[in-house]
Design an enzyme around this catalytic site. Structure first.
Site, PDB file in Angstrom:
ATOM      1  CG  HIS A 151       6.750 -40.743  34.521  1.00 30.19           C
ATOM      2  ND1 HIS A 151       7.270 -39.993  35.846  1.00 30.19           N
ATOM      3  CD2 HIS A 151       6.263 -41.838  35.070  1.00 30.19           C
ATOM      4  CE1 HIS A 151       7.084 -40.882  36.747  1.00 30.19           C
ATOM      5  NE2 HIS A 151       6.290 -41.837  36.490  1.00 30.19           N
ATOM      6  CB  CYS A 188       8.359 -33.423  36.532  1.00 32.02           C
ATOM      7  SG  CYS A 188       8.437 -34.706  35.484  1.00 32.02           S
TER       8      CYS A 188
END
Length: 258
Positions: free
Chosen positions: A142, A236
């Site tokens: 990511h 996250c």
């Protein structure tokens, strides 16, 4: 992310609680989403979608193990008054994990979880410039694992996660880039939460801490070992809903995260 390396549930809760307490101390208003049995990755709320003013663009997860999260995140957003926008079928997009504003521009990572056409669709839907960046190291799957805007002109990044074109885009468009060393990047030091001039990041990144301190940032180094086992760290675990510090559209109201 290795199923043979399990997390310690007690320690994970302690680490999550320490993050929540640090955010509260910084004046952040927290809004929590309830855990759901069978959806362990629901804790990584950054991947719920992205927020832009009153819009919530919901994620379309690539893998089935996370697709069950979407209805819960969409319900949460509707209950908070956001206009929920659903991406067309067949697109892959994993929220603020792969889409981060720096100034007026939305920098968007693709390859492992999100795809380019989803970013193009978002740019057209929001009327903003989107710069796709190809991720080339599967350890940094990511964008938020290797790139973190601090304000509209400053960001931290790990160059090894990007191809040559991606690195040139970042150096051309962001006046001040703070390079993270490989040995610190691998523990997701770029996966940081920014609140004003304070940066919350994983403990053990002494070089990055020094570089941020030299630029006037205060550091909160916390342990995230149990979440790193699942491929995430501080960023996250949060979704900023009033605009990241680096986003030019930031609402200016008190910080609020989920």
């Amino acid at each position: 992310m290795n199923l043979r390396v399990g997390s310690d549930a007690v320690r994970a809760r302690q680490q999550w609680t320490a993050l929540a307490e640090a955010l509260n101390e910084l004046g952040v208003v927290l809004d929590l989403i309830e855990a759901v049995p069978g959806l362990p990755d629901l804790v990584f709320t950054a991947n719920a979608g992205i927020v832009y003013r009153n819009l919530f663009i919901a994620s379309r997860f690539r893998y089935g193990v996370r697709q069950g999260e979407s209805p819960h995140f969409e319900s949460w957003a509707r209950q908070r008054g956001f206009d929920v926008v659903l991406m067309p079928e067949g697109y892959n997009f994993e929220g603020a994990g792969d889409a981060l504003f720096c100034g007026e521009t939305l920098f968007a990572g693709y390859r492992y979880r999100s795809d380019v056409r989803s970013h193009q669709w978002i740019g057209e839907r929001l009327g903003v410039e989107v710069l796709p960046l190809e991720l080339v190291d599967p350890r940094f799957y990511h964008l938020d694992t290797c790139f973190c805007p601090l304000d509209p002109d400053v960001a931290i990044y790990y160059p090894g996660a990007f191809d040559e074109y991606g690195r040139s885009v970042l150096t051309d468009r962001i006046p001040s880039l703070i390079e993270v060393a490989p040995e610190e990047a691998i523990s997701f030091s770029c996966n940081a939460v920014v609140v004003g001039k304070t940066v919350i990041l994983n403990a053990g990144a002494a070089k990055l801490a020094d570089a941020l301190g030299e630029r006037g940032y205060a550091l909160r180094a916390l342990e995230f070992s149990e979440f790193i086992k699942s491929g995430g760290s501080a960023k996250c675990l949060t979704l900023r809903v009033d605009g990241e510090e680096a986003a030019s559209w930031k609402s200016g109201v008190r910080e609020r995260l989920t």
